[in-house]
Design a protein around this motif. Structure first.
Motif, mmCIF file in Angstrom:
data_model
loop_
_atom_site.group_PDB
_atom_site.id
_atom_site.type_symbol
_atom_site.label_atom_id
_atom_site.label_comp_id
_atom_site.label_asym_id
_atom_site.label_seq_id
_atom_site.Cartn_x
_atom_site.Cartn_y
_atom_site.Cartn_z
ATOM 1 N N MET A 56 4.424 17.180 6.932
ATOM 2 C CA MET A 56 4.597 17.593 5.609
ATOM 3 C C MET A 56 3.356 18.645 5.130
ATOM 4 S SD MET A 56 5.940 14.430 3.574
ATOM 5 C CE MET A 56 7.461 13.530 4.273
ATOM 6 N N GLY A 57 2.557 19.074 6.192
ATOM 7 C CA GLY A 57 1.417 19.954 5.834
ATOM 8 C C GLY A 57 0.226 19.605 4.923
ATOM 9 N N LEU A 58 0.065 18.147 5.077
ATOM 10 C CA LEU A 58 -1.067 17.745 4.381
ATOM 11 C C LEU A 58 -2.121 17.312 5.241
ATOM 12 C CD1 LEU A 58 1.258 15.061 2.114
ATOM 13 C CD2 LEU A 58 0.417 17.357 1.546
ATOM 14 N N ARG A 59 -3.277 16.833 4.561
ATOM 15 C CA ARG A 59 -4.379 16.597 5.420
ATOM 16 C C ARG A 59 -4.472 14.995 5.397
ATOM 17 N NH1 ARG A 59 -9.483 20.035 2.883
ATOM 18 N NH2 ARG A 59 -8.595 22.029 3.788
ATOM 19 N N GLY A 60 -5.124 14.505 6.494
ATOM 20 C CA GLY A 60 -5.412 13.105 6.766
ATOM 21 C C GLY A 60 -4.368 12.156 7.226
ATOM 22 N N ILE B 250 0.834 -1.242 -0.089
ATOM 23 C CA ILE B 250 0.035 -0.097 -0.074
ATOM 24 C C ILE B 250 0.906 1.280 0.216
ATOM 25 C CG2 ILE B 250 -1.752 1.411 1.218
ATOM 26 C CD1 ILE B 250 -2.668 -1.503 2.550
ATOM 27 N N GLN B 251 0.488 2.271 -0.826
ATOM 28 C CA GLN B 251 1.342 3.249 -0.636
ATOM 29 C C GLN B 251 0.367 4.626 -0.838
ATOM 30 O OE1 GLN B 251 2.990 4.492 -4.726
ATOM 31 N NE2 GLN B 251 1.226 3.339 -5.754
ATOM 32 N N ARG B 252 1.043 5.661 0.072
ATOM 33 C CA ARG B 252 0.551 7.042 -0.165
ATOM 34 C C ARG B 252 1.588 7.996 -0.450
ATOM 35 N NH1 ARG B 252 -2.829 9.882 3.686
ATOM 36 N NH2 ARG B 252 -2.639 12.146 3.074
ATOM 37 N N HIS B 253 1.103 8.599 -1.350
ATOM 38 C CA HIS B 253 1.957 9.898 -1.735
ATOM 39 C C HIS B 253 2.105 10.919 -0.632
ATOM 40 C CE1 HIS B 253 3.113 13.605 -3.977
ATOM 41 N NE2 HIS B 253 4.068 12.697 -4.542
ATOM 42 N N LEU B 254 3.450 11.420 -0.340
ATOM 43 C CA LEU B 254 3.554 12.143 0.846
ATOM 44 C C LEU B 254 3.959 13.615 0.369
ATOM 45 C CD1 LEU B 254 5.567 10.120 3.538
ATOM 46 C CD2 LEU B 254 3.345 10.725 3.504
ATOM 47 N N ALA B 255 4.722 13.660 -0.363
ATOM 48 C CA ALA B 255 5.402 14.956 -1.034
ATOM 49 C C ALA B 255 6.084 14.936 -2.132
ATOM 50 C CB ALA B 255 5.887 15.765 0.183
ATOM 51 N N ASP B 256 6.409 15.928 -2.838
ATOM 52 C CA ASP B 256 7.440 16.214 -3.856
ATOM 53 C C ASP B 256 8.359 17.275 -3.392
ATOM 54 O OD1 ASP B 256 5.874 14.711 -5.636
ATOM 55 O OD2 ASP B 256 5.095 16.361 -6.499
ATOM 56 N N PHE B 257 9.719 16.612 -3.383
ATOM 57 C CA PHE B 257 10.809 17.279 -2.720
ATOM 58 C C PHE B 257 11.659 18.068 -3.973
ATOM 59 C CE2 PHE B 257 9.916 14.765 0.809
ATOM 60 C CZ PHE B 257 9.760 15.681 1.795
ATOM 61 N N VAL C 63 -1.193 5.994 12.869
ATOM 62 C CA VAL C 63 -0.801 7.176 13.551
ATOM 63 C C VAL C 63 0.420 7.683 13.108
ATOM 64 C CG1 VAL C 63 -2.182 6.711 15.488
ATOM 65 C CG2 VAL C 63 0.267 6.112 15.522
ATOM 66 N N PHE C 64 1.434 6.813 12.589
ATOM 67 C CA PHE C 64 2.753 7.245 12.132
ATOM 68 C C PHE C 64 2.402 7.899 10.745
ATOM 69 C CE2 PHE C 64 6.991 6.624 10.053
ATOM 70 C CZ PHE C 64 7.574 7.365 11.073
ATOM 71 N N ARG C 65 1.625 7.386 9.828
ATOM 72 C CA ARG C 65 1.257 7.965 8.439
ATOM 73 C C ARG C 65 0.642 9.350 8.832
ATOM 74 N NH1 ARG C 65 -3.774 5.244 6.955
ATOM 75 N NH2 ARG C 65 -4.863 6.784 8.365
#
Length: 294
Positions: free
Chosen positions: A290-294, A153-160, A281-283
């Motif tokens: 990273m300033g995201l929601r959820g 399972i993957q969740r995109h976190l951010a682009d750096f 909770v770690f997700r």
């Protein structure tokens, strides 16, 4: 085959010697050796090549160890899920990510997660190679690329982004390049090694060159943190993610109008941990930081 012999066999296979396996299992070397011989008698195949430097698995031993590793991995995961609290996140969470992201971005923020979740213990594994989450080498990963295994399972976190940086001392000594062509007269810092921590880390060596050539780096080092140190010390110009440059606020972004690539960060974990509260909770901590929601 009984489970106890398989457990001892697996310990020997991982340790590479009866003595070291005995230390792990709190058994004598002779007791471990007897158990392995008994297992070989039951199976009627040799499991190890024995020589003065230690033990090497035979082909049959490799096959058995792969199966045993998978079985024990699944049992460990099942035990974790069965004992995890239904009401709150608790237990140990093994997290793996690249050395650069782990040391530069995650570790400085981890204290907030530990304060918010006092019943979770963390094992942090900083490794630029991908660990096998399906084989329980870690529970979750923050990776700088999309997972290649279909069962994760993957969740995109951010682009750096990967900007170009130089130290004020370097600019004072060698000047500020105004274009990619100017880099021919400058010293470049690049990643040197077989396992780049992020994709495109050496894009600057090829940027603007259409003839298949590549700029030579004055310094190559197989650590992104060391690249940041080198750039901050004035050794040359280099491209690193902002999280690696953040520890050096005096760094100057150069060639800001040049299009540069970005690194995609993903939070990854196996399907078996979909309902784990520790993972959830770690997700949520990562996305919040990273300033995201959820």
């Amino acid at each position: 085959m009984d489970w106890d012999k398989l457990r001892i066999f697996h310990a020997v296979a991982e340790a590479g010697s009866f003595t070291h396996a005995g230390e792990v299992l709190n058994l004598s070397q002779s007791a471990v050796s007897r158990q392995i011989s008994a297992l070989e008698d039951v199976l009627q195949v040799p499991l190890f090549h024995r020589h003065a430097r230690g033990l090497i698995l035979t082909e049959q031993g490799e096959t058995l160890n792969q199966t045993v590793r998978e079985v024990f991995s699944k049992l460990e995961m099942t035990q974790t899920l069965l004992t995890e609290s239904k009401e709150k996140a608790a237990g140990r969470l093994r997290v793996t990510t690249t050395t650069g992201f782990g040391s530069c971005w995650l570790m400085p923020r981890l204290h907030r997660f530990m304060e918010q979740n006092p019943e979770i213990a963390i094992t942090m594994i900083l490794e630029d190679n991908d660990l096998d989450l399906g084989m329980r080498e870690a529970d979750v990963a923050v990776r700088m690329h999309a997972p290649r295994q279909p069962d994760l399972i993957q969740r995109h976190l951010a682009d750096f982004p990967l900007p170009v940086y130089a130290a004020p001392s370097y600019i004072e000594s060698y000047g500020m390049p105004a274009s990619l062509d100017d880099l021919a007269a400058h010293k470049l810092v690049a990643f040197g090694g077989y396992h780049p921590p992020v994709p495109h880390i050496n894009w600057l060596l090829e940027a603007g060159l259409n003839d298949g050539t590549r700029r030579a780096a004055r310094l190559e080092v197989n650590s992104m943190a060391a690249m940041a140190d080198a750039i901050a010390s004035g050794l040359g110009i280099g491209s690193i993610p902002g999280y690696a440059a953040a520890e050096y606020p005096n760094l100057v972004k150069i060639l800001p109008d040049i299009q540069h690539p970005a690194v995609e960060a993903f939070f990854v974990y196996p399907e078996e941990l979909r309902s784990s509260k520790r993972v959830a909770v770690f997700r949520d901590f990562l996305t919040s930081e990273m300033g995201l929601r959820g």
